[in-house]
Design a protein around this motif. Structure first.
Motif, short mmCIF file in Angstrom:
data_model
loop_
_atom_site.label_atom_id
_atom_site.label_comp_id
_atom_site.label_asym_id
_atom_site.label_seq_id
_atom_site.Cartn_x
_atom_site.Cartn_y
_atom_site.Cartn_z
N ASN A 181 50.03 32.46 44.74
CA ASN A 181 51.37 32.16 45.24
C ASN A 181 52.11 33.47 45.54
N PRO A 182 52.64 33.63 46.77
CA PRO A 182 53.36 34.87 47.08
C PRO A 182 54.59 35.09 46.21
N LEU A 183 55.11 34.03 45.59
CA LEU A 183 56.18 34.20 44.62
C LEU A 183 55.79 35.19 43.53
N HIS A 184 54.50 35.24 43.21
CA HIS A 184 54.00 36.07 42.11
C HIS A 184 53.12 37.23 42.58
N SER A 185 52.38 37.03 43.67
CA SER A 185 51.51 38.12 44.13
C SER A 185 52.30 39.28 44.73
N ILE A 186 53.41 39.00 45.40
CA ILE A 186 54.21 40.09 45.97
C ILE A 186 54.81 40.96 44.88
N PRO A 187 55.46 40.40 43.83
CA PRO A 187 55.93 41.27 42.75
C PRO A 187 54.80 41.97 42.00
N SER A 188 53.63 41.32 41.88
CA SER A 188 52.50 41.98 41.23
C SER A 188 52.05 43.19 42.05
N TYR A 189 52.05 43.04 43.36
CA TYR A 189 51.71 44.17 44.24
C TYR A 189 52.73 45.30 44.07
N PHE A 190 54.01 44.93 43.95
CA PHE A 190 55.02 45.98 43.75
C PHE A 190 54.81 46.70 42.43
N ASN A 191 54.40 46.00 41.38
CA ASN A 191 54.12 46.67 40.11
C ASN A 191 53.05 47.74 40.28
N PHE A 192 52.03 47.43 41.10
CA PHE A 192 50.99 48.42 41.40
C PHE A 192 51.60 49.64 42.10
N ILE A 193 52.46 49.39 43.08
CA ILE A 193 53.12 50.48 43.80
C ILE A 193 53.97 51.32 42.84
N TYR A 194 54.71 50.65 41.97
CA TYR A 194 55.57 51.35 41.01
C TYR A 194 54.74 52.23 40.09
N GLU A 195 53.62 51.70 39.61
CA GLU A 195 52.73 52.50 38.74
C GLU A 195 52.21 53.72 39.49
N TYR A 196 51.78 53.52 40.72
CA TYR A 196 51.23 54.63 41.50
C TYR A 196 52.29 55.70 41.76
N GLN A 197 53.49 55.28 42.14
CA GLN A 197 54.55 56.23 42.46
C GLN A 197 55.02 57.00 41.23
N ASN A 198 54.83 56.42 40.04
CA ASN A 198 55.30 57.06 38.81
C ASN A 198 54.16 57.61 37.96
N ASN A 199 52.98 57.75 38.57
CA ASN A 199 51.81 58.33 37.90
C ASN A 199 51.47 57.61 36.60
N LEU A 200 51.56 56.28 36.63
CA LEU A 200 51.23 55.46 35.47
C LEU A 200 49.85 54.84 35.64
N PRO A 201 49.15 54.57 34.54
CA PRO A 201 47.85 53.90 34.66
C PRO A 201 47.99 52.53 35.32
N GLY A 202 46.97 52.13 36.05
CA GLY A 202 46.99 50.83 36.70
C GLY A 202 47.05 49.69 35.69
N HIS A 203 47.77 48.63 36.04
CA HIS A 203 47.89 47.44 35.20
C HIS A 203 48.47 47.76 33.82
N SER A 204 49.40 48.72 33.77
CA SER A 204 49.95 49.12 32.48
C SER A 204 51.43 48.81 32.32
N THR A 205 52.19 48.81 33.42
CA THR A 205 53.64 48.78 33.31
C THR A 205 54.27 47.87 34.35
#
Length: 328
Positions: A127-151
């Motif tokens: 459901n894009p209701l949930h996959s779009i925010p999940s994708y943003f979490n990945f972007i946020y982790e990458y931009q902040n040098n955080l491990p994947g699937h951590s934050t």
């Protein structure tokens, strides 16, 4: 490279008619009620690691919009087949693989030379209701040098990104689904619902559906149907089972990297909110897809369930004004 699919013109239908026909089919099914996965005895089974085969293997595409459980499904496919998987960036360096994970045509994926020789595809949809925010979490982790699937990103960061990117990402989600539905016909494609795959009730049968589909590929031999529920539980419910075992034994053991199968991000706890206009636009896109693929018995019921969830949220209070954040 995969050729661009042709757009098929389909007759427009009223949403209520489509939903009524689909619901009649769904309601005609009867499911035996079973206890939650944590309370069932799945027995013991070997969770196989993917290995490079010593014989040629016919690959299958596993396509998903980012944030839809691709890594989790990758691990399940390897456990079902015992064969290594890969992706459209070939990050693991293997060519003779059972499955090619791809986000194409989104910006996170890329065209694959020789893709026209891949005869089958699995569309993993969430459901894009949930996959779009999940994708943003990945972007946020990458931009902040955080491990994947951590934050999980802070709520205010989600809202800021959402307001600048939601319209585009909703269309990316739509085009991704249309691309894979139109590029492969029904005989050479299956649709896997992420929400079913992680569900205690539907997960084992969804995993069996994947195994049966992969078993059609040359050089691929999956585990027996009797083994699938145990393997599904061992892969998809690994972290839940691990936490229960640690509570029971008062263990402080930390999972190794190879154990990181099902993501549980830390950070603030909230359901990513949308404003009324965004929910309306999302329902419209889903309804248009439902009209286009109303005859597809895999995708149509999935879209109905997504529309219903969005409609329930749209009928509630303004989410931006009523989102409760609980700091972890």
């Amino acid at each position: 490279m995969i050729a661009s699919p042709h757009n098929h013109v389909r007759s427009s239908v009223m949403r209520d008619d489509v939903k009524a026909a689909t619901y009649d089919e769904i309601r005609s099914q009867r499911y035996e009620k079973r206890p939650p996965a944590a309370e069932r005895d799945y027995g013991s089974c070997e969770i196989r690691q993917g290995r490079v085969p010593d014989h040629p293997v016919q690959s299958t595409f596993t396509a998903s919009y980012p944030g839809s459980g691709a890594k989790m499904t990758w691990k399940l496919i390897e456990a079902l087949t015992g064969i290594v998987t890969g992706d459209d960036h070939q990050l693991n360096g293997h060519a003779n693989i059972v499955s090619i994970k791809t986000h194409y045509p989104s910006s996170e994926g890329k065209p694959i030379p020789g893709a026209e020789n891949v005869p089958r595809a699995m569309l993993l949809i969430r459901n894009p209701l949930h996959s779009i925010p999940s994708y943003f979490n990945f972007i946020y982790e990458y931009q902040n040098n955080l491990p994947g699937h951590s934050t999980k990103a802070p709520l205010e960061e989600w809202i800021k990104w959402r307001n600048g990117n939601f319209d585009r990402q909703l269309q990316v989600w739509r085009r991704h689904a249309e691309y894979w539905m139109d590029t492969y016909d029904k005989l050479h494609r299956i649709v896997i619902k992420y929400e079913n795959l992680i569900d205690d009730e539907n997960g084992p049968s969804e995993a069996a559906k994947i195994a049966e589909f992969l078993n059609r590929s040359d050089g691929v031999s999956t585990i027996t149907p009797q083994e699938v529920p145990c393997v599904w539980h061992g892969v998809i419910k690994y972290k839940k089972r691990r936490r229960l075992e640690e509570v029971a034994t008062n263990s402080t053991e930390v999972a190794t990297k190879s154990d990181e199968i099902q993501s549980k991000r830390g950070g603030p706890k909230y359901t990513a909110p949308y404003n009324p206009t965004q929910l309306k636009d999302l329902i419209q896109v889903l309804t248009q897809l439902l009209e286009r693929y109303r005859d597809d018995k895999d995708l149509a019921p999935i879209l109905v369930s997504y529309i219903d969830e969005a409609a329930r949220r749209s009928n509630g209070e303004n989410e931006d004004e009523n989102t409760l954040v609980i700091e972890s």
